[in-house]
Design a protein around this motif. Structure first.
Motif, mmCIF file in Angstrom:
data_model
loop_
_atom_site.group_PDB
_atom_site.id
_atom_site.type_symbol
_atom_site.label_atom_id
_atom_site.label_comp_id
_atom_site.label_asym_id
_atom_site.label_seq_id
_atom_site.Cartn_x
_atom_site.Cartn_y
_atom_site.Cartn_z
ATOM 1 N N LYS A 133 0.839 -1.200 0.000
ATOM 2 C CA LYS A 133 0.000 0.000 0.000
ATOM 3 C C LYS A 133 0.873 1.248 0.000
ATOM 4 O O LYS A 133 0.624 2.196 -0.742
ATOM 5 C CB LYS A 133 -0.922 0.031 1.232
ATOM 6 C CG LYS A 133 -2.102 -0.889 1.163
ATOM 7 C CD LYS A 133 -2.947 -0.706 2.417
ATOM 8 C CE LYS A 133 -4.124 -1.655 2.424
ATOM 9 N NZ LYS A 133 -4.969 -1.469 3.605
ATOM 10 N N ARG A 134 1.900 1.239 0.856
ATOM 11 C CA ARG A 134 2.800 2.393 0.943
ATOM 12 C C ARG A 134 3.529 2.604 -0.379
ATOM 13 O O ARG A 134 3.639 3.723 -0.877
ATOM 14 C CB ARG A 134 3.788 2.191 2.093
ATOM 15 C CG ARG A 134 4.648 3.412 2.346
ATOM 16 C CD ARG A 134 5.613 3.226 3.514
ATOM 17 N NE ARG A 134 6.568 2.174 3.200
ATOM 18 C CZ ARG A 134 6.772 1.083 3.956
ATOM 19 N NH1 ARG A 134 6.087 0.916 5.062
ATOM 20 N NH2 ARG A 134 7.661 0.183 3.609
ATOM 21 N N ASN A 135 4.016 1.504 -0.975
ATOM 22 C CA ASN A 135 4.733 1.612 -2.248
ATOM 23 C C ASN A 135 3.809 2.120 -3.358
ATOM 24 O O ASN A 135 4.197 2.963 -4.167
ATOM 25 C CB ASN A 135 5.326 0.255 -2.647
ATOM 26 C CG ASN A 135 6.434 -0.172 -1.715
ATOM 27 O OD1 ASN A 135 6.998 0.638 -0.976
ATOM 28 N ND2 ASN A 135 6.745 -1.455 -1.717
ATOM 29 N N TYR A 136 2.589 1.608 -3.394
ATOM 30 C CA TYR A 136 1.631 2.047 -4.404
ATOM 31 C C TYR A 136 1.359 3.549 -4.248
ATOM 32 O O TYR A 136 1.330 4.293 -5.226
ATOM 33 C CB TYR A 136 0.326 1.261 -4.285
ATOM 34 C CG TYR A 136 -0.726 1.749 -5.241
ATOM 35 C CD1 TYR A 136 -0.764 1.317 -6.560
ATOM 36 C CD2 TYR A 136 -1.677 2.685 -4.834
ATOM 37 C CE1 TYR A 136 -1.705 1.781 -7.446
ATOM 38 C CE2 TYR A 136 -2.631 3.164 -5.719
ATOM 39 C CZ TYR A 136 -2.635 2.701 -7.015
ATOM 40 O OH TYR A 136 -3.569 3.183 -7.888
ATOM 41 N N ALA A 137 1.172 3.976 -3.004
ATOM 42 C CA ALA A 137 0.873 5.389 -2.750
ATOM 43 C C ALA A 137 2.035 6.280 -3.188
ATOM 44 O O ALA A 137 1.825 7.322 -3.816
ATOM 45 C CB ALA A 137 0.561 5.597 -1.273
ATOM 46 N N THR A 138 3.255 5.854 -2.894
ATOM 47 C CA THR A 138 4.426 6.641 -3.289
ATOM 48 C C THR A 138 4.521 6.732 -4.812
ATOM 49 O O THR A 138 4.738 7.814 -5.371
ATOM 50 C CB THR A 138 5.706 6.012 -2.711
ATOM 51 O OG1 THR A 138 5.589 5.976 -1.285
ATOM 52 C CG2 THR A 138 6.939 6.811 -3.100
ATOM 53 N N ASP A 139 4.346 5.604 -5.493
ATOM 54 C CA ASP A 139 4.418 5.591 -6.958
ATOM 55 C C ASP A 139 3.319 6.453 -7.572
ATOM 56 O O ASP A 139 3.553 7.187 -8.538
ATOM 57 C CB ASP A 139 4.312 4.156 -7.495
ATOM 58 C CG ASP A 139 5.527 3.312 -7.133
ATOM 59 O OD1 ASP A 139 6.560 3.883 -6.733
ATOM 60 O OD2 ASP A 139 5.425 2.072 -7.251
ATOM 61 N N THR A 140 2.125 6.376 -7.023
ATOM 62 C CA THR A 140 0.999 7.151 -7.541
ATOM 63 C C THR A 140 1.254 8.652 -7.372
ATOM 64 O O THR A 140 1.018 9.439 -8.282
ATOM 65 C CB THR A 140 -0.306 6.751 -6.833
ATOM 66 O OG1 THR A 140 -0.516 5.356 -7.033
ATOM 67 C CG2 THR A 140 -1.493 7.522 -7.368
ATOM 68 N N ARG A 141 1.756 9.021 -6.196
ATOM 69 C CA ARG A 141 2.053 10.438 -5.959
ATOM 70 C C ARG A 141 3.108 10.937 -6.945
ATOM 71 O O ARG A 141 2.962 12.010 -7.531
ATOM 72 C CB ARG A 141 2.535 10.666 -4.524
ATOM 73 C CG ARG A 141 2.777 12.149 -4.220
ATOM 74 C CD ARG A 141 3.570 12.365 -2.953
ATOM 75 N NE ARG A 141 4.867 11.739 -2.973
ATOM 76 C CZ ARG A 141 5.945 12.217 -3.611
ATOM 77 N NH1 ARG A 141 5.870 13.319 -4.303
ATOM 78 N NH2 ARG A 141 7.090 11.592 -3.548
ATOM 79 N N GLN A 142 4.153 10.129 -7.150
ATOM 80 C CA GLN A 142 5.205 10.529 -8.087
ATOM 81 C C GLN A 142 4.663 10.644 -9.511
ATOM 82 O O GLN A 142 5.013 11.560 -10.256
ATOM 83 C CB GLN A 142 6.369 9.531 -8.042
ATOM 84 C CG GLN A 142 7.156 9.612 -6.761
ATOM 85 C CD GLN A 142 8.189 8.500 -6.633
ATOM 86 O OE1 GLN A 142 8.198 7.548 -7.409
ATOM 87 N NE2 GLN A 142 9.058 8.618 -5.631
ATOM 88 N N PHE A 143 3.785 9.704 -9.882
ATOM 89 C CA PHE A 143 3.181 9.739 -11.212
ATOM 90 C C PHE A 143 2.374 11.026 -11.405
ATOM 91 O O PHE A 143 2.549 11.748 -12.391
ATOM 92 C CB PHE A 143 2.293 8.512 -11.426
ATOM 93 C CG PHE A 143 1.450 8.581 -12.659
ATOM 94 C CD1 PHE A 143 2.016 8.369 -13.912
ATOM 95 C CD2 PHE A 143 0.088 8.859 -12.578
ATOM 96 C CE1 PHE A 143 1.238 8.431 -15.055
ATOM 97 C CE2 PHE A 143 -0.691 8.920 -13.717
ATOM 98 C CZ PHE A 143 -0.109 8.703 -14.961
ATOM 99 N N TYR A 144 1.496 11.336 -10.464
ATOM 100 C CA TYR A 144 0.675 12.540 -10.583
ATOM 101 C C TYR A 144 1.522 13.810 -10.543
ATOM 102 O O TYR A 144 1.213 14.794 -11.215
ATOM 103 C CB TYR A 144 -0.416 12.572 -9.507
ATOM 104 C CG TYR A 144 -1.621 11.766 -9.888
ATOM 105 C CD1 TYR A 144 -2.537 12.252 -10.806
ATOM 106 C CD2 TYR A 144 -1.853 10.514 -9.346
ATOM 107 C CE1 TYR A 144 -3.645 11.521 -11.177
ATOM 108 C CE2 TYR A 144 -2.957 9.769 -9.707
ATOM 109 C CZ TYR A 144 -3.850 10.279 -10.628
ATOM 110 O OH TYR A 144 -4.940 9.550 -10.993
#
Length: 161
Positions: free
Chosen positions: A73-84
């Protein structure tokens, strides 16, 4: 705020005691977090304009995301934030079409909420009218005649006002 941020829901013991004025304008933060369906460790995505991204929040509350362990969950959130954040920088902000779409979605959600409230109001009104009708019918039923009537006399109901 000029960048995307990710805030994670803390463990229950780390939320602390709620003050009378609340935290960030929310009174009873632990109850509010539970009421919207978030769990400890869940990410909350905050857009550059300071608003929580409702679409990503819906995904965080989805069955697929719920079944993940805390680290993914933490990794997904970090990747999503970086993507946006990368999209925001490359497009020089939020595209106009997305702004219009988000505004339309917000208006539609408000319309749906208003319609649901109106339907519930109408249901309550129907219940009240049904009860009032039953009371009126009960009070307007003719009483049994106290004296027998002769064969050619028709009993009249008392006038109602």
């Amino acid at each position: 705020m000029s960048a995307w941020h990710v805030v994670r829901v803390p463990d229950p013991g780390r939320l602390g005691a709620s003050s009378a004025e609340g935290v960030l304008g929310v009174q009873g933060l632990p109850e509010a977090v539970a009421r919207i369906g978030l769990r400890p460790g869940d990410p909350v995505f905050v857009r550059p304009d300071g608003m929580v991204d409702v679409d990503l929040l819906d995904f965080v509350r989805s069955k697929e995301f719920r079944n993940l362990e805390r680290k993914p969950k933490r990794n997904y959130a970090t990747d999503t934030r970086q993507f946006y954040e990368r999209i925001r920088k490359e497009t020089k902000g939020i595209p106009e079409s997305e702004i219009r779409l988000r505004k339309t979605v917000t208006q539609l959600k408000k319309t749906i909420a208003n319609q649901r409230a109106e339907i519930e109001e109408l249901r309550q009104l129907i219940r009240n009218l049904t009860l009032a009708s039953a009371v009126l019918i009960q009070t307007n039923t003719p009483q049994e005649p106290s004296a027998p009537t002769s064969g050619n006399v028709v009993q009249l109901r008392p006038p109602t006002t």
